[in-house]
Design a protein around this motif. Structure first.
Motif, PDB file in Angstrom:
ATOM      1  N   LEU A 273      -5.447 -21.412 -76.629  1.00 33.95           N
ATOM      2  CA  LEU A 273      -6.384 -21.708 -75.558  1.00 33.95           C
ATOM      3  C   LEU A 273      -7.710 -20.973 -75.752  1.00 33.95           C
ATOM      4  O   LEU A 273      -8.549 -20.980 -74.864  1.00 33.95           O
ATOM      5  N   GLY A 274      -7.867 -20.333 -76.882  1.00 36.73           N
ATOM      6  CA  GLY A 274      -9.075 -19.574 -77.176  1.00 36.73           C
ATOM      7  C   GLY A 274      -8.763 -18.532 -78.224  1.00 36.73           C
ATOM      8  O   GLY A 274      -7.640 -18.471 -78.730  1.00 36.73           O
ATOM      9  N   THR A 275      -9.719 -17.710 -78.542  1.00 37.01           N
ATOM     10  CA  THR A 275      -9.497 -16.696 -79.576  1.00 37.01           C
ATOM     11  C   THR A 275      -8.634 -15.543 -79.081  1.00 37.01           C
ATOM     12  O   THR A 275      -8.047 -14.824 -79.879  1.00 37.01           O
ATOM     13  N   GLU A 276      -8.529 -15.390 -77.764  1.00 30.33           N
ATOM     14  CA  GLU A 276      -7.801 -14.258 -77.185  1.00 30.33           C
ATOM     15  C   GLU A 276      -6.498 -14.657 -76.491  1.00 30.33           C
ATOM     16  O   GLU A 276      -5.788 -13.796 -76.005  1.00 30.33           O
ATOM     17  N   LEU A 277      -6.220 -15.967 -76.382  1.00 31.92           N
ATOM     18  CA  LEU A 277      -5.130 -16.413 -75.523  1.00 31.92           C
ATOM     19  C   LEU A 277      -4.375 -17.600 -76.110  1.00 31.92           C
ATOM     20  O   LEU A 277      -4.980 -18.563 -76.574  1.00 31.92           O
ATOM     21  N   VAL A 278      -3.036 -17.501 -76.078  1.00 30.00           N
ATOM     22  CA  VAL A 278      -2.166 -18.626 -76.407  1.00 30.00           C
ATOM     23  C   VAL A 278      -1.186 -18.818 -75.261  1.00 30.00           C
ATOM     24  O   VAL A 278      -0.893 -17.891 -74.506  1.00 30.00           O
ATOM     25  N   GLU A 279      -0.687 -20.050 -75.160  1.00 32.25           N
ATOM     26  CA  GLU A 279       0.290 -20.370 -74.128  1.00 32.25           C
ATOM     27  C   GLU A 279       1.596 -20.800 -74.765  1.00 32.25           C
ATOM     28  O   GLU A 279       1.611 -21.616 -75.690  1.00 32.25           O
TER      29      GLU A 279
ATOM     30  N   GLY B  33       9.472  -9.266 -71.145  1.00 35.63           N
ATOM     31  CA  GLY B  33       8.292  -8.407 -71.184  1.00 35.63           C
ATOM     32  C   GLY B  33       7.014  -8.972 -70.595  1.00 35.63           C
ATOM     33  O   GLY B  33       5.940  -8.405 -70.775  1.00 35.63           O
ATOM     34  N   PHE B  34       7.103 -10.084 -69.871  1.00 31.02           N
ATOM     35  CA  PHE B  34       5.931 -10.684 -69.240  1.00 31.02           C
ATOM     36  C   PHE B  34       5.794 -10.155 -67.812  1.00 31.02           C
ATOM     37  O   PHE B  34       6.773  -9.730 -67.205  1.00 31.02           O
ATOM     38  N   THR B  35       4.578 -10.205 -67.286  1.00 28.27           N
ATOM     39  CA  THR B  35       4.342  -9.850 -65.894  1.00 28.27           C
ATOM     40  C   THR B  35       3.712 -11.047 -65.181  1.00 28.27           C
ATOM     41  O   THR B  35       3.011 -11.847 -65.797  1.00 28.27           O
ATOM     42  N   VAL B  36       3.966 -11.144 -63.890  1.00 29.75           N
ATOM     43  CA  VAL B  36       3.392 -12.222 -63.084  1.00 29.75           C
ATOM     44  C   VAL B  36       1.924 -11.914 -62.835  1.00 29.75           C
ATOM     45  O   VAL B  36       1.565 -10.780 -62.506  1.00 29.75           O
ATOM     46  N   VAL B  37       1.070 -12.924 -63.019  1.00 24.72           N
ATOM     47  CA  VAL B  37      -0.366 -12.778 -62.795  1.00 24.72           C
ATOM     48  C   VAL B  37      -0.880 -13.982 -62.012  1.00 24.72           C
ATOM     49  O   VAL B  37      -0.179 -14.985 -61.871  1.00 24.72           O
ATOM     50  N   ASP B  38      -2.107 -13.887 -61.555  1.00 20.43           N
ATOM     51  CA  ASP B  38      -2.761 -14.979 -60.838  1.00 20.43           C
ATOM     52  C   ASP B  38      -3.189 -16.034 -61.852  1.00 20.43           C
ATOM     53  O   ASP B  38      -3.929 -15.727 -62.785  1.00 20.43           O
ATOM     54  N   LYS B  39      -2.739 -17.272 -61.702  1.00 17.51           N
ATOM     55  CA  LYS B  39      -3.042 -18.295 -62.714  1.00 17.51           C
ATOM     56  C   LYS B  39      -4.533 -18.605 -62.822  1.00 17.51           C
ATOM     57  O   LYS B  39      -4.987 -19.109 -63.836  1.00 17.51           O
ATOM     58  N   GLU B  40      -5.305 -18.267 -61.793  1.00 18.77           N
ATOM     59  CA  GLU B  40      -6.744 -18.512 -61.850  1.00 18.77           C
ATOM     60  C   GLU B  40      -7.450 -17.645 -62.886  1.00 18.77           C
ATOM     61  O   GLU B  40      -8.609 -17.894 -63.206  1.00 18.77           O
ATOM     62  N   ILE B  41      -6.770 -16.637 -63.437  1.00 12.38           N
ATOM     63  CA  ILE B  41      -7.405 -15.818 -64.480  1.00 12.38           C
ATOM     64  C   ILE B  41      -7.409 -16.535 -65.825  1.00 12.38           C
ATOM     65  O   ILE B  41      -7.934 -16.021 -66.806  1.00 12.38           O
ATOM     66  N   PHE B  42      -6.846 -17.749 -65.876  1.00 15.55           N
ATOM     67  CA  PHE B  42      -6.782 -18.516 -67.116  1.00 15.55           C
ATOM     68  C   PHE B  42      -7.616 -19.792 -67.025  1.00 15.55           C
ATOM     69  O   PHE B  42      -7.067 -20.898 -67.040  1.00 15.55           O
ATOM     70  N   PRO B  43      -8.947 -19.690 -66.939  1.00 14.77           N
ATOM     71  CA  PRO B  43      -9.737 -20.921 -66.867  1.00 14.77           C
ATOM     72  C   PRO B  43      -9.540 -21.804 -68.098  1.00 14.77           C
ATOM     73  O   PRO B  43      -9.631 -23.027 -68.007  1.00 14.77           O
ATOM     74  N   GLU B  44      -9.193 -21.200 -69.248  1.00  9.10           N
ATOM     75  CA  GLU B  44      -8.944 -21.983 -70.468  1.00  9.10           C
ATOM     76  C   GLU B  44      -7.806 -22.972 -70.247  1.00  9.10           C
ATOM     77  O   GLU B  44      -7.870 -24.111 -70.687  1.00  9.10           O
ATOM     78  N   LYS B  45      -6.771 -22.532 -69.564  1.00  5.09           N
ATOM     79  CA  LYS B  45      -5.616 -23.382 -69.286  1.00  5.09           C
ATOM     80  C   LYS B  45      -5.988 -24.455 -68.265  1.00  5.09           C
ATOM     81  O   LYS B  45      -5.672 -25.633 -68.430  1.00  5.09           O
ATOM     82  N   VAL B  46      -6.655 -24.036 -67.210  1.00  5.03           N
ATOM     83  CA  VAL B  46      -7.016 -24.965 -66.145  1.00  5.03           C
ATOM     84  C   VAL B  46      -7.807 -26.142 -66.699  1.00  5.03           C
ATOM     85  O   VAL B  46      -7.527 -27.294 -66.399  1.00  5.03           O
ATOM     86  N   TRP B  47      -8.780 -25.870 -67.564  1.00  6.49           N
ATOM     87  CA  TRP B  47      -9.625 -26.950 -68.071  1.00  6.49           C
ATOM     88  C   TRP B  47      -8.990 -27.703 -69.225  1.00  6.49           C
ATOM     89  O   TRP B  47      -9.397 -28.808 -69.545  1.00  6.49           O
ATOM     90  N   THR B  48      -7.977 -27.139 -69.870  1.00 11.55           N
ATOM     91  CA  THR B  48      -7.320 -27.824 -70.981  1.00 11.55           C
ATOM     92  C   THR B  48      -6.261 -28.809 -70.486  1.00 11.55           C
ATOM     93  O   THR B  48      -6.225 -29.955 -70.909  1.00 11.55           O
ATOM     94  N   ASP B  49      -5.370 -28.357 -69.597  1.00  5.74           N
ATOM     95  CA  ASP B  49      -4.228 -29.175 -69.194  1.00  5.74           C
ATOM     96  C   ASP B  49      -4.179 -29.498 -67.708  1.00  5.74           C
ATOM     97  O   ASP B  49      -3.870 -30.609 -67.332  1.00  5.74           O
TER      98      ASP B  49
END
Length: 153
Positions: free
Chosen positions: A62-68, A117-133
């Motif tokens: 989803l970018g250089t810093e993030l994968v899903e 090892g994952f933590t729950v976060v606010d999904k709005e911190i991932f604009p890359e995801k929102v605009w991709t899918d």
């Protein structure tokens, strides 16, 4: 019962399509066409038990810093055996190889991801995801999935 994870190949497309369709019919995974699976096969991994594919997952950049992590599923009869965790470990290894520091997922299985090892976060911190899918998703305005994040060292 020992599961082995490997990168998916063209020969896995039909099995992947069936596995994902089973989850999509329940509304807990986005559907993927066979054509899309063929185009994206390099992003998929599978888990095999005795030569039979019993699980899958993919890593979407989803970018250089993030994968899903997405399309993570296990065949009936093989759930609860640690195969999902093996797939997540394999996908995290792929992210590390690509030097991507953040791995996220949208899920209904929060305890599973917390255990890995994952933590729950606010999904709005991932604009890359929102605009991709999300922009194309039927649940766009009433999404009930939970966002989880794992930072890699």
């Amino acid at each position: 019962m020992q599961a082995v994870c490997r990168k998916a190949t063209e020969a896995d497309v039909e099995t992947l399509a069936e596995l994902i369709a089973g989850y999509a019919e329940k509304g807990i995974m986005l559907p993927r066409s066979r054509e899309a699976l063929q185009r994206q096969i390099a992003t998929f991994v599978v888990a095999e038990v005795g030569g039979e594919v019993v699980g899958c997952g993919s890593l979407c950049k989803l970018g250089t810093e993030l994968v899903e992590i997405r399309s993570l599923g296990i065949s009936e009869g093989y759930k609860g055996l640690g195969i999902g965790s093996k797939l997540v470990d394999f996908l995290i290894g792929e992210a590390k190889e690509q030097h991507i520091p953040k791995v996220m997922a949208l899920t209904y299985e929060v305890p599973f991801f917390k255990k890995n090892g994952f933590t729950v976060v606010d999904k709005e911190i991932f604009p890359e995801k929102v605009w991709t899918d999300c922009v194309n998703c039927a649940k766009q305005h009433c999404c009930d999935e939970i966002a989880v994040l794992k930072m890699l060292n």
